[in-house]
Design a protein around this motif. Structure first.
Motif, mmCIF file in Angstrom:
data_model
loop_
_atom_site.group_PDB
_atom_site.id
_atom_site.type_symbol
_atom_site.label_atom_id
_atom_site.label_comp_id
_atom_site.label_asym_id
_atom_site.label_seq_id
_atom_site.Cartn_x
_atom_site.Cartn_y
_atom_site.Cartn_z
ATOM 1 N N ASN A 50 41.176 45.557 31.734
ATOM 2 C CA ASN A 50 41.121 44.909 30.385
ATOM 3 C C ASN A 50 40.857 43.435 30.233
ATOM 4 O O ASN A 50 41.034 42.984 29.116
ATOM 5 C CB ASN A 50 42.509 45.340 29.900
ATOM 6 C CG ASN A 50 43.411 44.643 30.671
ATOM 7 O OD1 ASN A 50 43.445 44.231 31.601
ATOM 8 N ND2 ASN A 50 44.676 44.182 29.859
ATOM 9 N N VAL A 51 40.413 42.699 31.215
ATOM 10 C CA VAL A 51 39.893 41.473 31.122
ATOM 11 C C VAL A 51 38.782 41.360 31.728
ATOM 12 O O VAL A 51 38.029 42.023 32.518
ATOM 13 C CB VAL A 51 40.987 40.720 32.022
ATOM 14 C CG1 VAL A 51 40.517 39.225 32.388
ATOM 15 C CG2 VAL A 51 42.340 40.724 31.871
ATOM 16 N N ASP A 52 37.811 40.472 31.014
ATOM 17 C CA ASP A 52 36.733 40.028 31.195
ATOM 18 C C ASP A 52 36.573 38.993 32.457
ATOM 19 O O ASP A 52 36.591 38.005 32.377
ATOM 20 C CB ASP A 52 35.970 39.356 30.022
ATOM 21 C CG ASP A 52 34.431 38.825 30.658
ATOM 22 O OD1 ASP A 52 33.711 39.357 31.347
ATOM 23 O OD2 ASP A 52 34.115 37.996 29.674
ATOM 24 N N CYS A 53 36.623 39.718 33.580
ATOM 25 C CA CYS A 53 36.716 38.945 35.069
ATOM 26 C C CYS A 53 35.348 38.871 35.678
ATOM 27 O O CYS A 53 34.984 38.719 37.018
ATOM 28 C CB CYS A 53 37.866 39.681 36.012
ATOM 29 S SG CYS A 53 37.697 41.253 36.286
ATOM 30 N N GLY A 54 34.131 39.531 35.010
ATOM 31 C CA GLY A 54 32.802 39.640 35.637
ATOM 32 C C GLY A 54 32.093 38.172 35.475
ATOM 33 O O GLY A 54 32.641 37.183 34.919
ATOM 34 N N ASP A 55 30.902 38.357 36.292
ATOM 35 C CA ASP A 55 30.062 36.905 36.402
ATOM 36 C C ASP A 55 29.044 37.233 35.679
ATOM 37 O O ASP A 55 28.510 38.333 35.056
ATOM 38 C CB ASP A 55 29.672 36.992 37.953
ATOM 39 C CG ASP A 55 31.072 36.739 38.539
ATOM 40 O OD1 ASP A 55 31.786 36.034 38.332
ATOM 41 O OD2 ASP A 55 31.042 37.566 39.859
ATOM 42 N N TYR A 56 28.102 36.303 35.402
ATOM 43 C CA TYR A 56 26.784 36.097 34.799
ATOM 44 C C TYR A 56 25.652 36.478 35.883
ATOM 45 O O TYR A 56 25.866 36.280 36.619
ATOM 46 C CB TYR A 56 26.621 34.700 34.379
ATOM 47 C CG TYR A 56 27.605 33.959 33.325
ATOM 48 C CD1 TYR A 56 27.133 34.273 31.938
ATOM 49 C CD2 TYR A 56 28.774 33.466 33.848
ATOM 50 C CE1 TYR A 56 28.200 33.694 31.032
ATOM 51 C CE2 TYR A 56 29.542 33.035 32.622
ATOM 52 C CZ TYR A 56 29.185 32.970 31.357
ATOM 53 O OH TYR A 56 30.019 32.548 30.449
ATOM 54 N N LEU A 57 24.801 37.270 34.815
ATOM 55 C CA LEU A 57 23.800 37.765 35.693
ATOM 56 C C LEU A 57 22.376 37.538 35.272
ATOM 57 O O LEU A 57 22.239 37.739 33.905
ATOM 58 C CB LEU A 57 24.044 39.598 35.951
ATOM 59 C CG LEU A 57 23.007 40.136 36.744
ATOM 60 C CD1 LEU A 57 23.094 39.838 38.059
ATOM 61 C CD2 LEU A 57 23.256 41.621 36.582
#
Length: 146
Positions: A50-57
């Motif tokens: 439920n948290v935006d813990c991703g990276d930029y791509l």
């Protein structure tokens, strides 16, 4: 006894990284799976749904993408203008030649969850048809896919 820890928004924002993937001779589905996992943050140890813990791509060379088997000839993509007789049909070859960035964008967006968080996740995706991109100042790390 084990404790489950969750990532807070502040900690997730501090650990954002930039990645670049060269889409030359990659199959669309395999690229989309890896990209969705990076955007979502599933490649990290502290993944929280439920948290935006991703990276930029950043995806470069999108016009050199490959569709598996004979999908370039067999598959059709449809759009409708909303008017009577407004159905338009595009083949896989045309989509790769002219609209490869939209093809990759749609495949990745379809693999993200259908909720409000995915609208924030998809904004961290940048797709370019050639090898030049505007995010060189972020010093992205290159990811090799087979």
């Amino acid at each position: 006894m084990q404790k489950t820890t969750f990532v807070k928004n502040e900690a997730a924002l501090a650990n954002k990284k930039w990645y670049v993937i060269d889409a030359s001779n990659l199959i669309l589905g395999k690229l989309a799976v890896e990209a969705a996992n990076i955007l979502r943050g599933k490649n990290k140890v502290d993944f929280t749904p439920n948290v935006d813990c991703g990276d930029y791509l950043i995806i470069i060379n999108s016009d050199k993408i490959v569709l598996s088997s004979d999908k370039a000839d067999r598959e059709k993509w449809y759009t409708h203008s909303g008017y009577i007789g407004g159905l338009k049909e595009k083949s896989g070859r045309l989509m790769i030649e002219k609209y490869s960035d939209k093809l990759i964008y749609g495949a990745i967006k379809g693999m993200l969850p259908k909720n409000t968080l995915s609208r924030y996740l998809i904004k961290k995706l940048f797709i370019y048809k050639d090898a030049n991109h505007k995010q060189a100042a972020q010093k992205p790390m290159e990811i090799k896919l087979n």
